[in-house]
Scaffold this active site. Sequence first.
Site, PDB file in Angstrom:
ATOM      1  N   GLY A 114      28.253  35.928 -19.270  1.00 49.08           N
ATOM      2  CA  GLY A 114      27.469  34.921 -18.567  1.00 49.08           C
ATOM      3  C   GLY A 114      27.755  33.502 -19.021  1.00 49.08           C
ATOM      4  O   GLY A 114      28.347  33.260 -20.074  1.00 49.08           O
ATOM      5  N   SER A 141      29.139  38.637 -13.752  1.00 56.53           N
ATOM      6  CA  SER A 141      27.887  38.619 -14.490  1.00 56.53           C
ATOM      7  C   SER A 141      26.722  38.240 -13.595  1.00 56.53           C
ATOM      8  O   SER A 141      26.846  37.399 -12.706  1.00 56.53           O
ATOM      9  CB  SER A 141      27.978  37.614 -15.648  1.00 56.53           C
ATOM     10  OG  SER A 141      26.728  37.473 -16.283  1.00 56.53           O
ATOM     11  N   TYR A 165      21.278  42.670 -14.108  1.00 53.93           N
ATOM     12  CA  TYR A 165      20.179  42.691 -15.071  1.00 53.93           C
ATOM     13  C   TYR A 165      18.928  43.009 -14.265  1.00 53.93           C
ATOM     14  O   TYR A 165      18.534  42.241 -13.391  1.00 53.93           O
ATOM     15  CB  TYR A 165      20.018  41.336 -15.757  1.00 53.93           C
ATOM     16  CG  TYR A 165      21.014  41.062 -16.855  1.00 53.93           C
ATOM     17  CD1 TYR A 165      21.289  42.025 -17.818  1.00 53.93           C
ATOM     18  CD2 TYR A 165      21.665  39.837 -16.942  1.00 53.93           C
ATOM     19  CE1 TYR A 165      22.203  41.765 -18.833  1.00 53.93           C
ATOM     20  CE2 TYR A 165      22.560  39.570 -17.958  1.00 53.93           C
ATOM     21  CZ  TYR A 165      22.824  40.541 -18.900  1.00 53.93           C
ATOM     22  OH  TYR A 165      23.718  40.293 -19.904  1.00 53.93           O
ATOM     23  N   ARG A 200      19.010  36.185 -31.624  1.00 49.04           N
ATOM     24  CA  ARG A 200      20.327  35.580 -31.819  1.00 49.04           C
ATOM     25  C   ARG A 200      20.191  34.334 -32.685  1.00 49.04           C
ATOM     26  O   ARG A 200      19.796  33.261 -32.238  1.00 49.04           O
ATOM     27  CB  ARG A 200      20.960  35.267 -30.463  1.00 49.04           C
ATOM     28  CG  ARG A 200      21.151  36.528 -29.628  1.00 49.04           C
ATOM     29  CD  ARG A 200      21.654  36.268 -28.227  1.00 49.04           C
ATOM     30  NE  ARG A 200      21.667  37.502 -27.456  1.00 49.04           N
ATOM     31  CZ  ARG A 200      21.940  37.574 -26.162  1.00 49.04           C
ATOM     32  NH1 ARG A 200      22.217  36.462 -25.482  1.00 49.04           N
ATOM     33  NH2 ARG A 200      21.930  38.730 -25.534  1.00 49.04           N
ATOM     34  N   HIS A 342      26.564  45.644 -26.329  1.00 48.65           N
ATOM     35  CA  HIS A 342      26.531  44.234 -25.918  1.00 48.65           C
ATOM     36  C   HIS A 342      27.328  43.355 -26.885  1.00 48.65           C
ATOM     37  O   HIS A 342      26.996  42.188 -27.104  1.00 48.65           O
ATOM     38  CB  HIS A 342      25.082  43.751 -25.819  1.00 48.65           C
ATOM     39  CG  HIS A 342      24.818  42.867 -24.632  1.00 48.65           C
ATOM     40  ND1 HIS A 342      24.445  43.356 -23.409  1.00 48.65           N
ATOM     41  CD2 HIS A 342      24.881  41.516 -24.473  1.00 48.65           C
ATOM     42  CE1 HIS A 342      24.278  42.367 -22.555  1.00 48.65           C
ATOM     43  NE2 HIS A 342      24.550  41.240 -23.178  1.00 48.65           N
ATOM     44  N   ASP A 373      33.267  49.259 -24.363  1.00 51.04           N
ATOM     45  CA  ASP A 373      33.477  47.899 -24.850  1.00 51.04           C
ATOM     46  C   ASP A 373      32.808  47.729 -26.208  1.00 51.04           C
ATOM     47  O   ASP A 373      32.240  48.667 -26.760  1.00 51.04           O
ATOM     48  CB  ASP A 373      32.999  46.842 -23.845  1.00 51.04           C
ATOM     49  CG  ASP A 373      31.486  46.630 -23.804  1.00 51.04           C
ATOM     50  OD1 ASP A 373      30.774  46.906 -24.788  1.00 51.04           O
ATOM     51  OD2 ASP A 373      30.996  46.165 -22.760  1.00 51.04           O
TER      52      ASP A 373
END
Length: 449
Positions: A114, A141, A165, A200, A342, A373
Amino acid sequence: MTPSSADPSDPAAARGISRRAQSDIYRAGISGSTPRVPVAGDALEAAARSAMSAEAFAYIAGGAGAERTVDANRAAFGRRQLWPRPLRDVSTRDLSTTFLGVDRPSPLLLAPLGVMELAHRDADLAVARAAAALGVPYTLSNQASVAMEDVAAAAPGGSRLFQLYWSASDELNASLLRRAEASGCEAIVVTLDTHLLGWRTRDLDLAYLPFTRGLGIAQYTSDPVFQQLVRDRVRRGPDAAAPAAPPVRLTPKTVAAGLTIARRAGAVTGSGSIRDNLRSPLPRAAVETFLDVFSTPALTWDDLARAREWTTLPIILKGIVHPDDAIRALDVGVDGVWISNHGGRQLDQSVPTLDVLPTIAERIAGRVPVVFDSGVRQGSDVAIALALGADAVALGRPYAYGLAVAGEEGVREVVRNILAELDITLGLTGHTAVGDLDHHALRDVPGGS
Protein backbone atom coordinates in the site's frame (compact mmCIF):
# COMPACT_ATOMS: atom_id res chain seq x y z
CA MET A 1 14.09 -9.51 -27.10
CA THR A 2 14.82 -7.74 -23.80
CA PRO A 3 12.89 -8.55 -20.62
CA SER A 4 11.10 -5.21 -20.79
CA SER A 5 9.73 -6.00 -24.24
CA ALA A 6 8.92 -9.67 -23.67
CA ASP A 7 5.43 -10.81 -24.44
CA PRO A 8 3.98 -11.64 -21.00
CA SER A 9 1.54 -14.11 -22.57
CA ASP A 10 4.45 -16.24 -23.80
CA PRO A 11 5.42 -18.88 -21.20
CA ALA A 12 8.94 -18.82 -22.63
CA ALA A 13 9.36 -15.10 -21.88
CA ALA A 14 11.56 -15.67 -18.82
CA ARG A 15 13.85 -18.23 -20.46
CA GLY A 16 17.43 -17.06 -20.74
CA ILE A 17 16.76 -14.08 -18.51
CA SER A 18 19.88 -14.63 -16.40
CA ARG A 19 22.18 -14.55 -19.42
CA ARG A 20 20.55 -11.38 -20.71
CA ALA A 21 20.59 -9.68 -17.33
CA GLN A 22 24.26 -10.35 -16.66
CA SER A 23 25.26 -9.55 -20.22
CA ASP A 24 23.49 -6.18 -20.12
CA ILE A 25 25.20 -5.21 -16.86
CA TYR A 26 28.69 -6.36 -17.80
CA ARG A 27 28.56 -4.86 -21.29
CA ALA A 28 27.52 -1.51 -19.82
CA GLY A 29 30.39 -1.80 -17.38
CA ILE A 30 32.91 -1.65 -20.24
CA SER A 31 32.10 2.07 -20.53
CA GLY A 32 32.15 2.57 -16.77
CA SER A 33 28.43 2.29 -16.13
CA THR A 34 27.17 0.47 -13.04
CA PRO A 35 23.54 -0.44 -12.35
CA ARG A 36 21.38 2.50 -11.36
CA VAL A 37 19.38 0.08 -9.22
CA PRO A 38 21.70 -1.85 -6.86
CA VAL A 39 21.61 -5.61 -7.32
CA ALA A 40 22.62 -6.57 -3.77
CA GLY A 41 19.72 -6.51 -1.34
CA ASP A 42 21.35 -4.44 1.39
CA ALA A 43 22.60 -1.87 -1.12
CA LEU A 44 19.13 -1.67 -2.69
CA GLU A 45 17.55 -0.99 0.69
CA ALA A 46 20.16 1.65 1.50
CA ALA A 47 19.57 3.39 -1.83
CA ALA A 48 15.83 3.40 -1.18
CA ARG A 49 16.35 4.87 2.28
CA SER A 50 18.33 7.72 0.71
CA ALA A 51 15.60 8.31 -1.88
CA MET A 52 12.67 8.47 0.56
CA SER A 53 11.66 10.63 3.47
CA ALA A 54 12.25 9.21 6.94
CA GLU A 55 8.50 8.69 7.39
CA ALA A 56 8.10 6.95 4.04
CA PHE A 57 11.02 4.59 4.58
CA ALA A 58 9.88 3.73 8.11
CA TYR A 59 6.41 2.88 6.86
CA ILE A 60 7.62 0.62 4.04
CA ALA A 61 10.63 -1.00 5.71
CA GLY A 62 9.39 -1.26 9.28
CA GLY A 63 7.93 -4.19 11.15
CA ALA A 64 5.91 -4.75 14.27
CA GLY A 65 7.32 -4.37 17.77
CA ALA A 66 11.04 -5.11 17.98
CA GLU A 67 10.86 -6.41 14.41
CA ARG A 68 11.75 -9.93 15.53
CA THR A 69 9.34 -11.41 12.99
CA VAL A 70 11.11 -9.56 10.17
CA ASP A 71 14.40 -11.04 11.37
CA ALA A 72 12.87 -14.49 11.89
CA ASN A 73 11.55 -14.58 8.33
CA ARG A 74 15.05 -13.99 7.01
CA ALA A 75 16.68 -16.36 9.50
CA ALA A 76 14.38 -19.15 8.35
CA PHE A 77 15.89 -18.94 4.87
CA GLY A 78 19.33 -19.08 6.46
CA ARG A 79 18.49 -22.48 7.93
CA ARG A 80 18.16 -24.03 4.47
CA GLN A 81 20.93 -24.79 2.02
CA LEU A 82 20.71 -25.68 -1.66
CA TRP A 83 22.60 -28.67 -3.03
CA PRO A 84 24.81 -27.80 -6.05
CA ARG A 85 24.49 -30.61 -8.63
CA PRO A 86 26.92 -30.38 -11.58
CA LEU A 87 27.30 -32.59 -14.67
CA ARG A 88 23.66 -32.34 -15.65
CA ASP A 89 22.52 -30.81 -18.89
CA VAL A 90 20.91 -27.55 -17.80
CA SER A 91 21.53 -25.65 -21.02
CA THR A 92 17.79 -25.09 -21.40
CA ARG A 93 15.88 -23.99 -18.33
CA ASP A 94 12.20 -23.20 -17.93
CA LEU A 95 10.75 -20.94 -15.23
CA SER A 96 7.18 -21.27 -16.46
CA THR A 97 4.35 -22.56 -14.31
CA THR A 98 0.57 -22.67 -14.16
CA PHE A 99 -1.28 -20.60 -11.55
CA LEU A 100 -5.05 -20.28 -11.27
CA GLY A 101 -5.37 -22.28 -14.46
CA VAL A 102 -3.26 -19.84 -16.50
CA ASP A 103 0.20 -20.50 -17.93
CA ARG A 104 2.70 -17.98 -16.50
CA PRO A 105 6.30 -17.27 -17.53
CA SER A 106 7.45 -17.61 -13.91
CA PRO A 107 6.17 -18.52 -10.42
CA LEU A 108 6.72 -14.97 -9.17
CA LEU A 109 3.94 -12.61 -8.06
CA LEU A 110 4.11 -9.08 -6.73
CA ALA A 111 2.54 -8.91 -3.28
CA PRO A 112 0.13 -6.07 -2.46
CA LEU A 113 1.96 -3.06 -1.03
CA GLY A 114 0.00 0.00 0.00
CA VAL A 115 0.74 3.71 -0.27
CA MET A 116 3.32 3.37 -3.03
CA GLU A 117 3.18 7.13 -3.56
CA LEU A 118 5.49 7.24 -0.54
CA ALA A 119 8.15 5.65 -2.75
CA HIS A 120 7.46 7.39 -6.08
CA ARG A 121 4.89 9.73 -7.55
CA ASP A 122 3.93 7.19 -10.25
CA ALA A 123 3.13 4.69 -7.50
CA ASP A 124 0.93 1.77 -8.56
CA LEU A 125 0.99 2.79 -12.22
CA ALA A 126 4.75 2.29 -12.41
CA VAL A 127 4.54 -1.05 -10.60
CA ALA A 128 1.77 -2.30 -12.88
CA ARG A 129 3.64 -1.38 -16.06
CA ALA A 130 6.85 -3.02 -14.85
CA ALA A 131 5.04 -6.18 -13.80
CA ALA A 132 3.19 -6.39 -17.11
CA ALA A 133 6.46 -6.03 -19.04
CA LEU A 134 7.80 -9.17 -17.36
CA GLY A 135 4.56 -11.14 -17.30
CA VAL A 136 4.43 -11.11 -13.49
CA PRO A 137 0.96 -10.89 -11.88
CA TYR A 138 0.54 -7.81 -9.70
CA THR A 139 -1.68 -7.93 -6.63
CA LEU A 140 -3.34 -4.53 -6.38
CA SER A 141 -3.46 -3.23 -2.84
CA ASN A 142 -6.69 -2.18 -1.21
CA GLN A 143 -4.55 0.67 0.19
CA ALA A 144 -3.41 1.82 -3.24
CA SER A 145 -2.47 5.33 -4.26
CA VAL A 146 -4.24 4.91 -7.60
CA ALA A 147 -7.72 3.56 -8.30
CA MET A 148 -7.81 0.05 -9.77
CA GLU A 149 -9.49 1.23 -12.98
CA ASP A 150 -6.62 3.65 -13.66
CA VAL A 151 -4.07 0.91 -13.04
CA ALA A 152 -5.87 -1.36 -15.50
CA ALA A 153 -5.83 1.40 -18.10
CA ALA A 154 -2.10 1.99 -17.58
CA ALA A 155 -1.18 -1.69 -18.06
CA PRO A 156 -4.06 -3.26 -20.00
CA GLY A 157 -2.09 -6.38 -20.89
CA GLY A 158 -0.98 -7.07 -17.33
CA SER A 159 -2.21 -9.81 -15.05
CA ARG A 160 -3.80 -8.47 -11.86
CA LEU A 161 -5.27 -9.75 -8.62
CA PHE A 162 -7.07 -7.56 -6.08
CA GLN A 163 -6.40 -7.57 -2.35
CA LEU A 164 -9.40 -6.94 -0.12
CA TYR A 165 -9.07 -5.64 3.40
CA TRP A 166 -12.42 -6.75 4.77
CA SER A 167 -14.15 -3.49 5.66
CA ALA A 168 -16.70 -2.90 8.40
CA SER A 169 -19.13 -2.06 5.57
CA ASP A 170 -20.32 -5.10 3.61
CA GLU A 171 -21.82 -2.80 1.01
CA LEU A 172 -18.36 -1.31 0.46
CA ASN A 173 -16.76 -4.78 0.30
CA ALA A 174 -19.24 -5.84 -2.36
CA SER A 175 -18.63 -2.68 -4.38
CA LEU A 176 -14.85 -3.11 -4.29
CA LEU A 177 -15.11 -6.70 -5.51
CA ARG A 178 -17.51 -5.74 -8.30
CA ARG A 179 -15.04 -3.11 -9.44
CA ALA A 180 -12.14 -5.56 -9.27
CA GLU A 181 -13.99 -8.02 -11.46
CA ALA A 182 -15.03 -5.32 -13.91
CA SER A 183 -11.48 -3.98 -14.19
CA GLY A 184 -10.05 -7.35 -15.21
CA CYS A 185 -8.64 -8.78 -12.00
CA GLU A 186 -8.21 -12.56 -12.06
CA ALA A 187 -8.74 -13.32 -8.37
CA ILE A 188 -9.56 -11.78 -5.02
CA VAL A 189 -6.97 -11.99 -2.24
CA VAL A 190 -8.69 -11.53 1.13
CA THR A 191 -6.08 -10.38 3.63
CA LEU A 192 -6.95 -11.77 7.06
CA ASP A 193 -4.23 -10.52 9.40
CA THR A 194 -4.99 -6.78 9.50
CA HIS A 195 -8.24 -6.89 11.46
CA LEU A 196 -6.18 -4.90 14.00
CA LEU A 197 -3.37 -2.55 12.97
CA GLY A 198 -0.02 -3.93 14.12
CA TRP A 199 2.10 -2.18 16.77
CA ARG A 200 4.56 -0.60 14.35
CA THR A 201 7.18 1.10 16.44
CA ARG A 202 8.95 3.04 13.70
CA ASP A 203 5.68 4.67 12.64
CA LEU A 204 4.66 5.31 16.24
CA ASP A 205 7.96 7.02 17.05
CA LEU A 206 7.42 9.32 14.07
CA ALA A 207 3.68 9.69 14.87
CA TYR A 208 3.07 8.96 11.21
CA LEU A 209 0.24 7.03 9.57
CA PRO A 210 -0.17 7.91 5.87
CA PHE A 211 -3.92 7.31 5.84
CA THR A 212 -4.46 10.24 8.21
CA ARG A 213 -2.94 12.41 5.47
CA GLY A 214 -5.30 11.05 2.84
CA LEU A 215 -2.59 8.85 1.32
CA GLY A 216 -3.21 5.27 0.24
CA ILE A 217 -7.01 5.48 0.20
CA ALA A 218 -7.61 5.88 -3.55
CA GLN A 219 -9.58 2.62 -3.82
CA TYR A 220 -11.98 4.06 -1.26
CA THR A 221 -12.34 7.65 -2.45
CA SER A 222 -12.98 6.38 -6.00
CA ASP A 223 -15.73 4.03 -4.81
CA PRO A 224 -19.37 5.17 -5.09
CA VAL A 225 -20.41 3.38 -1.90
CA PHE A 226 -17.60 4.98 0.08
CA GLN A 227 -18.42 8.38 -1.39
CA GLN A 228 -21.98 8.00 -0.14
CA LEU A 229 -20.71 7.02 3.31
CA VAL A 230 -18.70 10.24 3.37
CA ARG A 231 -21.66 12.37 2.32
CA ASP A 232 -23.82 10.69 4.95
CA ARG A 233 -21.21 11.44 7.59
CA VAL A 234 -21.13 15.12 6.71
CA ARG A 235 -24.93 15.27 6.61
CA ARG A 236 -25.21 13.73 10.09
CA GLY A 237 -22.72 16.15 11.60
CA PRO A 238 -20.66 15.47 14.74
CA ASP A 239 -21.68 12.54 16.90
CA ALA A 240 -22.39 13.95 20.34
CA ALA A 241 -21.94 10.52 21.92
CA ALA A 242 -18.48 9.99 20.42
CA PRO A 243 -15.44 10.87 22.53
CA ALA A 244 -14.00 14.24 21.64
CA ALA A 245 -10.91 14.09 19.47
CA PRO A 246 -7.80 15.72 20.91
CA PRO A 247 -7.18 19.22 19.55
CA VAL A 248 -4.81 19.49 16.61
CA ARG A 249 -2.14 22.18 16.89
CA LEU A 250 -1.71 24.41 13.85
CA THR A 251 1.85 23.83 12.66
CA PRO A 252 3.56 23.75 9.26
CA LYS A 253 3.06 19.97 9.26
CA THR A 254 -0.65 20.41 9.97
CA VAL A 255 -0.95 22.74 7.00
CA ALA A 256 1.04 20.34 4.78
CA ALA A 257 -1.22 17.45 5.80
CA GLY A 258 -4.31 19.53 4.97
CA LEU A 259 -2.94 20.37 1.55
CA THR A 260 -2.12 16.71 0.87
CA ILE A 261 -5.66 15.67 1.74
CA ALA A 262 -7.10 18.45 -0.44
CA ARG A 263 -4.97 17.44 -3.44
CA ARG A 264 -6.30 13.88 -3.31
CA ALA A 265 -9.91 14.70 -2.57
CA GLY A 266 -11.18 15.33 -6.09
CA ALA A 267 -12.88 11.95 -6.36
CA VAL A 268 -14.92 12.69 -3.26
CA THR A 269 -15.66 16.38 -3.81
CA GLY A 270 -15.97 16.28 -7.59
CA SER A 271 -13.61 19.26 -7.79
CA GLY A 272 -10.05 19.50 -9.01
CA SER A 273 -9.56 22.77 -7.17
CA ILE A 274 -7.35 22.52 -4.10
CA ARG A 275 -8.88 25.77 -2.82
CA ASP A 276 -12.41 24.37 -3.09
CA ASN A 277 -11.36 21.14 -1.44
CA LEU A 278 -9.74 22.98 1.45
CA ARG A 279 -13.06 24.70 2.10
CA SER A 280 -15.12 21.53 1.79
CA PRO A 281 -15.82 19.27 4.79
CA LEU A 282 -15.73 16.20 2.53
CA PRO A 283 -11.95 15.58 2.36
CA ARG A 284 -11.47 15.41 6.12
CA ALA A 285 -14.69 13.40 6.41
CA ALA A 286 -13.28 10.94 3.86
CA VAL A 287 -10.22 10.33 6.03
CA GLU A 288 -12.34 9.89 9.16
CA THR A 289 -14.73 7.57 7.32
CA PHE A 290 -11.85 5.45 6.12
CA LEU A 291 -10.44 5.16 9.63
CA ASP A 292 -13.89 4.03 10.84
CA VAL A 293 -14.53 1.37 8.20
CA PHE A 294 -11.03 0.18 7.27
CA SER A 295 -11.26 -3.16 9.08
CA THR A 296 -13.33 -5.17 11.49
CA PRO A 297 -11.96 -7.27 14.38
CA ALA A 298 -15.26 -9.16 14.42
CA LEU A 299 -14.53 -11.02 11.15
CA THR A 300 -14.87 -14.81 11.46
CA TRP A 301 -14.75 -17.84 9.20
CA ASP A 302 -18.52 -17.80 8.87
CA ASP A 303 -18.40 -14.30 7.36
CA LEU A 304 -16.24 -15.41 4.42
CA ALA A 305 -19.19 -17.05 2.68
CA ARG A 306 -20.50 -13.58 1.82
CA ALA A 307 -17.56 -13.00 -0.51
CA ARG A 308 -18.99 -15.67 -2.81
CA GLU A 309 -22.11 -13.56 -3.12
CA TRP A 310 -20.07 -10.52 -4.16
CA THR A 311 -17.87 -12.00 -6.90
CA THR A 312 -17.46 -14.94 -9.27
CA LEU A 313 -13.66 -14.65 -9.16
CA PRO A 314 -11.44 -17.20 -7.39
CA ILE A 315 -10.84 -16.30 -3.73
CA ILE A 316 -7.46 -16.69 -2.04
CA LEU A 317 -7.00 -16.25 1.71
CA LYS A 318 -3.84 -14.34 2.63
CA GLY A 319 -2.40 -14.38 6.13
CA ILE A 320 -2.55 -18.13 6.81
CA VAL A 321 0.27 -19.34 9.07
CA HIS A 322 -1.22 -22.10 11.24
CA PRO A 323 -1.70 -25.47 9.47
CA ASP A 324 -5.14 -25.89 11.05
CA ASP A 325 -6.24 -22.61 9.47
CA ALA A 326 -5.07 -23.88 6.08
CA ILE A 327 -7.33 -26.91 6.43
CA ARG A 328 -10.20 -24.69 7.59
CA ALA A 329 -9.68 -22.61 4.45
CA LEU A 330 -10.17 -25.73 2.35
CA ASP A 331 -13.30 -26.57 4.32
CA VAL A 332 -14.88 -23.21 3.48
CA GLY A 333 -14.10 -23.76 -0.20
CA VAL A 334 -11.53 -21.11 -1.07
CA ASP A 335 -9.48 -21.34 -4.25
CA GLY A 336 -6.04 -20.71 -2.80
CA VAL A 337 -4.06 -20.29 0.42
CA TRP A 338 -1.48 -17.51 0.78
CA ILE A 339 1.01 -18.20 3.58
CA SER A 340 2.07 -14.83 4.99
CA ASN A 341 2.76 -13.02 8.24
CA HIS A 342 2.54 -9.66 6.47
CA GLY A 343 6.29 -9.45 6.16
CA GLY A 344 6.58 -9.10 9.93
CA ARG A 345 4.47 -5.94 9.98
CA GLN A 346 1.61 -7.20 12.14
CA LEU A 347 2.65 -9.50 14.99
CA ASP A 348 6.03 -9.35 16.67
CA GLN A 349 7.65 -12.73 17.40
CA SER A 350 5.34 -14.47 14.93
CA VAL A 351 6.09 -17.90 13.56
CA PRO A 352 8.23 -17.41 10.41
CA THR A 353 6.34 -18.42 7.30
CA LEU A 354 9.06 -20.58 5.76
CA ASP A 355 9.05 -22.86 8.79
CA VAL A 356 5.35 -23.71 8.35
CA LEU A 357 5.34 -23.87 4.54
CA PRO A 358 6.24 -27.60 4.25
CA THR A 359 3.55 -28.69 6.71
CA ILE A 360 0.85 -26.56 5.12
CA ALA A 361 1.81 -27.65 1.61
CA GLU A 362 1.71 -31.30 2.70
CA ARG A 363 -1.73 -30.93 4.26
CA ILE A 364 -3.17 -29.09 1.27
CA ALA A 365 -1.67 -31.75 -1.02
CA GLY A 366 -2.22 -29.85 -4.24
CA ARG A 367 -5.95 -29.29 -3.80
CA VAL A 368 -5.52 -25.53 -4.17
CA PRO A 369 -2.50 -23.36 -5.02
CA VAL A 370 -0.19 -22.34 -2.19
CA VAL A 371 1.25 -18.82 -2.43
CA PHE A 372 4.13 -17.87 -0.14
CA ASP A 373 5.58 -14.55 1.03
CA SER A 374 7.47 -12.89 3.89
CA GLY A 375 11.26 -12.67 3.91
CA VAL A 376 11.77 -13.14 0.15
CA ARG A 377 14.68 -10.97 -0.95
CA GLN A 378 16.42 -12.81 -3.81
CA GLY A 379 16.06 -15.47 -6.45
CA SER A 380 17.52 -18.25 -4.33
CA ASP A 381 14.82 -17.52 -1.73
CA VAL A 382 12.20 -18.15 -4.40
CA ALA A 383 13.86 -21.48 -5.24
CA ILE A 384 13.88 -22.53 -1.58
CA ALA A 385 10.20 -21.68 -1.14
CA LEU A 386 9.29 -23.63 -4.28
CA ALA A 387 11.31 -26.61 -3.09
CA LEU A 388 9.40 -26.55 0.21
CA GLY A 389 6.02 -26.70 -1.51
CA ALA A 390 4.97 -23.26 -2.69
CA ASP A 391 3.26 -23.04 -6.07
CA ALA A 392 3.89 -19.30 -6.38
CA VAL A 393 6.11 -16.88 -4.46
CA ALA A 394 5.29 -13.23 -3.83
CA LEU A 395 7.83 -10.43 -3.64
CA GLY A 396 7.22 -7.42 -1.42
CA ARG A 397 9.58 -4.76 -0.08
CA PRO A 398 12.37 -5.16 -2.69
CA TYR A 399 10.17 -3.93 -5.54
CA ALA A 400 9.11 -0.95 -3.42
CA TYR A 401 12.77 -0.14 -2.93
CA GLY A 402 13.32 -0.34 -6.69
CA LEU A 403 10.35 1.98 -7.19
CA ALA A 404 11.88 4.50 -4.79
CA VAL A 405 15.26 4.42 -6.54
CA ALA A 406 14.18 4.57 -10.19
CA GLY A 407 10.40 4.42 -10.61
CA GLU A 408 9.09 1.96 -13.18
CA GLU A 409 12.60 1.13 -14.36
CA GLY A 410 13.58 0.37 -10.77
CA VAL A 411 10.72 -2.09 -10.27
CA ARG A 412 11.50 -3.76 -13.56
CA GLU A 413 15.20 -4.11 -12.71
CA VAL A 414 14.52 -5.57 -9.27
CA VAL A 415 12.04 -8.12 -10.61
CA ARG A 416 14.33 -8.98 -13.51
CA ASN A 417 17.22 -9.57 -11.10
CA ILE A 418 15.10 -11.86 -8.90
CA LEU A 419 14.07 -13.91 -11.93
CA ALA A 420 17.64 -14.00 -13.26
CA GLU A 421 19.01 -15.34 -9.98
CA LEU A 422 16.18 -17.88 -9.82
CA ASP A 423 17.15 -19.05 -13.30
CA ILE A 424 20.82 -19.40 -12.30
CA THR A 425 19.89 -21.16 -9.06
CA LEU A 426 17.78 -23.61 -11.01
CA GLY A 427 20.71 -24.50 -13.27
CA LEU A 428 23.34 -24.71 -10.53
CA THR A 429 21.17 -27.12 -8.54
CA GLY A 430 20.92 -29.33 -11.62
CA HIS A 431 17.32 -28.58 -12.51
CA THR A 432 15.79 -27.50 -15.79
CA ALA A 433 12.26 -26.57 -14.65
CA VAL A 434 10.92 -24.88 -11.52
CA GLY A 435 8.37 -27.67 -11.18
CA ASP A 436 11.22 -30.12 -10.53
CA LEU A 437 12.32 -28.36 -7.34
CA ASP A 438 11.43 -30.32 -4.21
CA HIS A 439 12.86 -31.06 -0.77
CA HIS A 440 15.64 -33.14 -2.32
CA ALA A 441 17.19 -29.87 -3.54
CA LEU A 442 17.61 -28.69 0.06
CA ARG A 443 19.64 -29.50 3.13
CA ASP A 444 18.80 -28.18 6.60
CA VAL A 445 21.68 -26.37 8.29
CA PRO A 446 23.17 -28.74 10.90
CA GLY A 447 22.33 -27.55 14.40
CA GLY A 448 20.10 -24.77 13.01
CA SER A 449 17.52 -23.50 15.46
